[in-house]
Design an enzyme around this catalytic site. Structure first.
Site, PDB file in Angstrom:
ATOM      1  N   GLY A   1       0.811  -1.223   0.000  1.00 57.19           N
ATOM      2  CA  GLY A   1       0.000   0.000   0.000  1.00 57.19           C
ATOM      3  C   GLY A   1       0.838   1.262   0.000  1.00 57.19           C
TER       4      GLY A   1
ATOM      5  N   HIS B   1       2.471   4.406  -5.175  1.00 57.51           N
ATOM      6  CA  HIS B   1       3.035   5.504  -5.960  1.00 57.51           C
ATOM      7  C   HIS B   1       3.261   4.986  -7.381  1.00 57.51           C
ATOM      8  CE1 HIS B   1       6.727   3.285  -5.380  1.00 57.51           C
ATOM      9  NE2 HIS B   1       6.590   3.373  -4.061  1.00 57.51           N
TER      10      HIS B   1
ATOM     11  N   GLY C   1       5.779   3.947  -8.893  1.00 62.79           N
ATOM     12  CA  GLY C   1       6.587   2.728  -8.992  1.00 62.79           C
ATOM     13  C   GLY C   1       5.675   1.499  -8.953  1.00 62.79           C
ATOM     14  N   HIS C   2       4.780   1.460  -7.972  1.00 62.67           N
ATOM     15  CA  HIS C   2       3.828   0.342  -7.883  1.00 62.67           C
ATOM     16  C   HIS C   2       2.971   0.281  -9.156  1.00 62.67           C
ATOM     17  CE1 HIS C   2       4.182   1.317  -3.412  1.00 62.67           C
ATOM     18  NE2 HIS C   2       4.513   0.043  -3.440  1.00 62.67           N
TER      19      HIS C   2
ATOM     20  N   GLY D   1       9.540  -5.218  -8.256  1.00 63.24           N
ATOM     21  CA  GLY D   1      10.408  -4.111  -8.627  1.00 63.24           C
ATOM     22  C   GLY D   1      11.879  -4.420  -8.389  1.00 63.24           C
TER      23      GLY D   1
ATOM     24  N   ASP E   1      13.800  -3.261  -5.075  1.00 61.81           N
ATOM     25  CA  ASP E   1      14.107  -4.164  -3.960  1.00 61.81           C
ATOM     26  C   ASP E   1      14.838  -5.357  -4.545  1.00 61.81           C
ATOM     27  OD1 ASP E   1      12.504  -2.904  -1.604  1.00 61.81           O
ATOM     28  OD2 ASP E   1      11.171  -2.836  -3.317  1.00 61.81           O
TER      29      ASP E   1
ATOM     30  N   GLN F   1      15.199  -8.713  -2.683  1.00 59.26           N
ATOM     31  CA  GLN F   1      13.882  -9.351  -2.578  1.00 59.26           C
ATOM     32  C   GLN F   1      13.527 -10.042  -3.895  1.00 59.26           C
ATOM     33  OE1 GLN F   1      10.453  -7.288  -0.657  1.00 59.26           O
ATOM     34  NE2 GLN F   1       9.753  -6.964  -2.732  1.00 59.26           N
TER      35      GLN F   1
ATOM     36  N   SER G   1       9.412   5.578  -3.312  1.00 54.33           N
ATOM     37  CA  SER G   1       9.244   4.635  -2.209  1.00 54.33           C
ATOM     38  C   SER G   1       8.132   5.149  -1.309  1.00 54.33           C
ATOM     39  CB  SER G   1      10.558   4.565  -1.403  1.00 54.33           C
ATOM     40  OG  SER G   1      10.316   4.020  -0.123  1.00 54.33           O
TER      41      SER G   1
HETATM   42  P1  AMP Z   1       6.153  -2.455  -1.378  1.00 56.07           P
HETATM   43  O1  AMP Z   1       4.755  -1.921  -1.326  1.00 56.07           O
HETATM   44  O2  AMP Z   1       7.179  -1.477  -0.934  1.00 56.07           O
HETATM   45  O3  AMP Z   1       6.273  -3.810  -0.739  1.00 56.07           O
HETATM   46  O4  AMP Z   1       6.461  -2.675  -2.922  1.00 56.07           O
HETATM   47  C1  AMP Z   1       5.654  -3.492  -3.726  1.00 56.07           C
HETATM   48  C2  AMP Z   1       6.358  -3.756  -5.037  1.00 56.07           C
HETATM   49  O5  AMP Z   1       6.602  -2.517  -5.705  1.00 56.07           O
HETATM   50  C3  AMP Z   1       7.723  -4.418  -4.845  1.00 56.07           C
HETATM   51  O6  AMP Z   1       7.899  -5.399  -5.868  1.00 56.07           O
HETATM   52  C4  AMP Z   1       8.685  -3.268  -5.018  1.00 56.07           C
HETATM   53  O7  AMP Z   1       9.959  -3.653  -5.469  1.00 56.07           O
HETATM   54  C5  AMP Z   1       7.967  -2.442  -6.068  1.00 56.07           C
HETATM   55  N1  AMP Z   1       8.434  -1.055  -6.041  1.00 56.07           N
HETATM   56  C6  AMP Z   1       8.533  -0.225  -4.968  1.00 56.07           C
HETATM   57  N2  AMP Z   1       9.062   0.963  -5.328  1.00 56.07           N
HETATM   58  C7  AMP Z   1       9.316   0.881  -6.657  1.00 56.07           C
HETATM   59  C8  AMP Z   1       9.880   1.786  -7.620  1.00 56.07           C
HETATM   60  N3  AMP Z   1      10.290   2.995  -7.286  1.00 56.07           N
HETATM   61  N4  AMP Z   1       9.987   1.363  -8.897  1.00 56.07           N
HETATM   62  C9  AMP Z   1       9.580   0.112  -9.259  1.00 56.07           C
HETATM   63  N5  AMP Z   1       9.039  -0.776  -8.397  1.00 56.07           N
HETATM   64  C10 AMP Z   1       8.912  -0.404  -7.121  1.00 56.07           C
END
Ligand code: AMP
Length: 280
Positions: free
Chosen positions: A29, A32, A34-35, A145, A148, A151, A183
């Site tokens: 959640g 942004h 990126g997600h 992404g 990470d 991960q 992020s």
């Molecule tokens: P999170 O909500 O932080 O667990 O991220 C969910 C997914 O979004 C993970 O696969 C992250 O690697 C990816 N993600 C987070 N930030 C970015 C970004 N700036 N660019 C691309 N993918 C991202």
């Protein structure tokens, strides 16, 4: 867009999909761009795109930011509806974890390095929740992404080792104009701090240029990166690493553009922990 909150409903939804391809993007959640880029890729490649929004308590250590982690579920729902998500799974922690649970997914090698050294329980938490989500959603492809990096590498390995019939699709890191990787934790920073946080990307670019220029001494590169970051007040370095992408072991003095290399770092900026990386 269908919103599903329980495991029971999710399995019912899943049982009705027999021929279409499913793309899955797990998130915590505070979404942004990126997600959203992960979801857009899923939309291009799959018939049905689904997302989970679940702030996974198992991947946070005792002194970490679980309680203050940014959350804005109404905004998140609007955003994913706009990009055309078909199904959002938004469970409570009780749907995913039971007090009687006595199984976890653990990995003993790659998960102990880099992020795992600073956050020892982190990858057990990530791998366990992702395995549960894979078992429930049973996607054909899942989108992660490169932001990470470790991960992503661990999930690719889990899928190989545990024989999940799922294709993992790595997605490029999406950045602000100044290079700062997007992020959810950037919400902890004000506009000036976000602007100042560009030194993280500058340090990564500096390392890349040196390596392309033939520099082989990783200590020298790391020292230069450290200098760039610490030139901005408020920064502390957790780690800077130049590692082999297969083993995640440090490459000491034999860096080469012909070897897949992950330059990664974790820093604290006014106590906010930020990570970033580039792959060469
Ligand atoms: P999170 O909500 O932080 O667990 O991220 C969910 C997914 O979004 C993970 O696969 C992250 O690697 C990816 N993600 C987070 N930030 C970015 C970004 N700036 N660019 C691309 N993918 C991202």
């Amino acid at each position: 867009m269908i919103i599903i909150k329980t495991v029971h409903e999710l399995l019912k939804w899943r049982s009705l999909i027999t021929t279409k391809s499913i793309g899955f993007t797990p998130t915590m959640g505070a979404l942004h761009d990126g997600h959203l880029s992960l979801i857009q890729q899923s939309k291009k490649q799959c018939d049905i795109s689904c997302v989970s929004i679940f702030l996974n308590p198992l991947q946070f250590g005792e002194n970490e930011d679980l309680d203050s982690y940014p959350q804005n579920i109404n905004e998140d729902i609007k955003k994913i509806e706009q990009v055309g998500v078909d199904m959002a799974f938004i469970p409570t922690a009780d749907e995913i974890y039971n007090k009687q649970d006595s199984f976890m997914v653990t990995e003993n090698i790659l998960s102990t390095r880099l992020e795992g050294e600073s956050r020892p329980h982190f990858f057990n938490g990530v791998l366990t929740v992702v395995a549960k989500l894979f078992n429930l959603v049973q996607p054909h492809s899942a989108y992660f992404g490169m932001k990470d990096a470790q991960q992503l590498i661990l999930i690719q390995k889990m899928v190989q080792n545990m024989k999940y019939p799922i294709t993992i699709i790595p997605c490029e890191t999406i950045r602000e104009k100044n290079g700062l990787a997007m992020s959810s934790r950037n919400q902890y920073l004000n506009q000036t701090q976000r602007n100042n946080a560009k030194v993280i990307y500058s340090a990564l670019m500096y390392a890349k240029e040196l390596i392309i220029g033939g520099e082989k001494d990783s200590q020298k590169i790391k020292e230069g990166m450290k200098k760039i970051i610490l030139s901005m007040p408020g920064f502390k370095i957790d780690y800077i690493s130049i590692a082999d992408t297969n083993t995640l072991l440090e490459i000491e003095d034999n860096i080469s553009i012909n070897k897949e290399t992950l330059i990664s770092l974790a820093v604290f900026f006014n106590d906010v922990r930020l990570i970033d990386n580039i792959w060469i």
